[in-house]
Scaffold this motif. Structure first.
Motif, PDB file in Angstrom:
ATOM      1  N   VAL A   6       0.675  -1.248   0.137  1.00 28.97           N
ATOM      2  CA  VAL A   6      -0.045  -0.069   0.179  1.00 28.97           C
ATOM      3  C   VAL A   6       0.720   1.210   0.264  1.00 28.97           C
ATOM      4  CG1 VAL A   6      -1.551   1.303   1.260  1.00 28.97           C
ATOM      5  CG2 VAL A   6      -1.772  -1.072   1.182  1.00 28.97           C
ATOM      6  N   CYS A   7       0.686   2.021  -0.749  1.00 27.38           N
ATOM      7  CA  CYS A   7       1.252   3.669  -1.024  1.00 27.38           C
ATOM      8  C   CYS A   7       0.183   4.503  -0.726  1.00 27.38           C
ATOM      9  CB  CYS A   7       1.993   3.683  -2.327  1.00 27.38           C
ATOM     10  SG  CYS A   7       1.035   3.743  -3.671  1.00 27.38           S
ATOM     11  N   LEU A   8       0.265   5.349   0.036  1.00 30.57           N
ATOM     12  CA  LEU A   8      -0.983   6.153   0.434  1.00 30.57           C
ATOM     13  C   LEU A   8      -0.545   7.454  -0.294  1.00 30.57           C
ATOM     14  CD1 LEU A   8      -1.218   5.660   4.235  1.00 30.57           C
ATOM     15  CD2 LEU A   8      -2.340   4.850   2.400  1.00 30.57           C
ATOM     16  N   SER A  34      -8.434   3.840  -0.574  1.00 30.13           N
ATOM     17  CA  SER A  34      -8.376   4.262  -1.992  1.00 30.13           C
ATOM     18  C   SER A  34      -7.372   4.591  -2.635  1.00 30.13           C
ATOM     19  CB  SER A  34      -9.776   5.358  -2.174  1.00 30.13           C
ATOM     20  OG  SER A  34      -9.935   5.381  -3.649  1.00 30.13           O
ATOM     21  N   GLY A  35      -6.529   5.271  -1.951  1.00 31.98           N
ATOM     22  CA  GLY A  35      -5.115   5.801  -2.599  1.00 31.98           C
ATOM     23  C   GLY A  35      -3.921   4.832  -2.656  1.00 31.98           C
ATOM     24  N   GLY A  36      -4.378   3.641  -2.243  1.00 28.16           N
ATOM     25  CA  GLY A  36      -3.173   2.567  -2.162  1.00 28.16           C
ATOM     26  C   GLY A  36      -3.230   1.437  -3.149  1.00 28.16           C
ATOM     27  N   THR A  37      -2.431   0.706  -3.376  1.00 29.50           N
ATOM     28  CA  THR A  37      -2.429  -0.605  -4.396  1.00 29.50           C
ATOM     29  C   THR A  37      -2.114  -1.782  -3.652  1.00 29.50           C
ATOM     30  OG1 THR A  37      -1.780   1.074  -6.303  1.00 29.50           O
ATOM     31  CG2 THR A  37      -1.594  -1.293  -6.684  1.00 29.50           C
ATOM     32  N   ALA A  38      -2.986  -2.819  -3.613  1.00 26.85           N
ATOM     33  CA  ALA A  38      -2.745  -4.054  -3.109  1.00 26.85           C
ATOM     34  C   ALA A  38      -2.026  -4.798  -4.281  1.00 26.85           C
ATOM     35  CB  ALA A  38      -3.759  -4.625  -2.380  1.00 26.85           C
ATOM     36  N   GLY A  39      -1.024  -5.712  -4.088  1.00 22.60           N
ATOM     37  CA  GLY A  39      -0.422  -6.303  -5.153  1.00 22.60           C
ATOM     38  C   GLY A  39       0.325  -7.566  -4.588  1.00 22.60           C
ATOM     39  N   TYR A  40       0.552  -8.582  -5.567  1.00 23.45           N
ATOM     40  CA  TYR A  40       1.172  -9.790  -5.307  1.00 23.45           C
ATOM     41  C   TYR A  40       1.763 -10.331  -6.867  1.00 23.45           C
ATOM     42  CZ  TYR A  40       1.937 -14.649  -4.055  1.00 23.45           C
ATOM     43  OH  TYR A  40       2.280 -15.830  -3.621  1.00 23.45           O
ATOM     44  N   PRO A  41       2.984 -10.192  -6.895  1.00 19.11           N
ATOM     45  CA  PRO A  41       3.635 -10.620  -8.058  1.00 19.11           C
ATOM     46  C   PRO A  41       3.925 -12.232  -8.132  1.00 19.11           C
ATOM     47  CG  PRO A  41       5.428 -10.027  -6.593  1.00 19.11           C
ATOM     48  CD  PRO A  41       4.077  -9.789  -5.784  1.00 19.11           C
ATOM     49  N   GLY A  93     -11.598  -6.899  10.077  1.00 16.25           N
ATOM     50  CA  GLY A  93     -10.633  -5.650   9.468  1.00 16.25           C
ATOM     51  C   GLY A  93     -10.959  -5.717   8.123  1.00 16.25           C
ATOM     52  N   ILE A  94      -9.851  -5.270   7.374  1.00 15.03           N
ATOM     53  CA  ILE A  94      -9.826  -5.209   6.033  1.00 15.03           C
ATOM     54  C   ILE A  94      -8.700  -6.069   5.428  1.00 15.03           C
ATOM     55  CG2 ILE A  94      -9.717  -3.630   4.057  1.00 15.03           C
ATOM     56  CD1 ILE A  94     -10.502  -1.209   6.103  1.00 15.03           C
ATOM     57  N   PRO A  95      -9.040  -7.258   4.740  1.00 10.20           N
ATOM     58  CA  PRO A  95      -8.150  -8.133   4.134  1.00 10.20           C
ATOM     59  C   PRO A  95      -8.077  -7.485   2.747  1.00 10.20           C
ATOM     60  CG  PRO A  95     -10.274  -9.166   4.148  1.00 10.20           C
ATOM     61  CD  PRO A  95     -10.503  -7.610   4.863  1.00 10.20           C
ATOM     62  N   LEU A  96      -6.877  -6.717   2.519  1.00 13.04           N
ATOM     63  CA  LEU A  96      -6.730  -6.063   1.265  1.00 13.04           C
ATOM     64  C   LEU A  96      -6.471  -6.769   0.084  1.00 13.04           C
ATOM     65  CD1 LEU A  96      -3.975  -3.271   2.224  1.00 13.04           C
ATOM     66  CD2 LEU A  96      -6.508  -2.906   2.096  1.00 13.04           C
TER      67      LEU A  96
END
Length: 174
Positions: A6-8, A34-41, A93-96
């Protein structure tokens, strides 16, 4: 696996409107989520994930009823299996972004899904419910998802509003 990168950043909201459809809304904010990115490479073809859409915050002076949500720009290589709305008490909670089957992934199939009946977000409050997208990797993924549209009712008027939502999945390199 539980993965979240996550990047805010500051992000805006976009709305959509058609002449015979819902009005363009502005009652929602996705906040920092809403300002972040959830990722998995390291995804694999056939792997399933749950992706948390922005947690709805009602910034207006009137209650709203969220009636639906969807990712607008699903990348090629990802299939949406479905959407669900779940209580934050159930998900703890929030599982991104979580891989289905991982030991710490919430058991969404056992939770009440509020997406059919909708849920209320009080004026000037953050929602107690979270929309999740259930996804399956079907092939190579070259782009990210970045737009989630919410549908809601405020009074007797239906609205749609698009919030930024960042999802970055990529296949594991061989």
């Amino acid at each position: 696996m539980l993965i979240a990168s996550v990047c805010l950043t500051v992000s805006g909201c976009e709305g959509s409107q058609s002449s015979d459809g819902p009005e363009k809304g502005d009652a929602l904010s996705g906040g920092n989520h809403s300002g972040g990115t959830a990722g998995y490479p390291f995804a694999a073809v056939g792997e399933k994930f749950w992706f948390a859409m922005p947690l709805s915050t009602n910034v207006s002076d009137q209650d709203i009823e969220i009636t639906g949500a969807e990712i607008l720009d699903v990348p090629r290589g990802i299939e949406v299996i479905g959407y669900g709305a779940y209580s934050l008490d159930d998900t703890q909670g929030i599982p991104l972004l979580v891989s289905e089957g991982y030991v710490h992934t919430p058991k969404f199939g056992k939770f009440k899904d509020y997406s059919d009946e909708g849920f209320t977000v009080k004026a000037k409050k953050v929602s107690d419910f979270l929309y999740m997208a259930h996804l399956r990797v079907t092939g190579s993924i070259q782009t990210n998802a970045s737009k989630c549209r919410f549908e809601y009712r405020q009074g007797d008027v239906m609205y749609t509003q698009t919030l930024r939502c960042g999802l970055e999945l990529r296949l594991k390199k061989k």
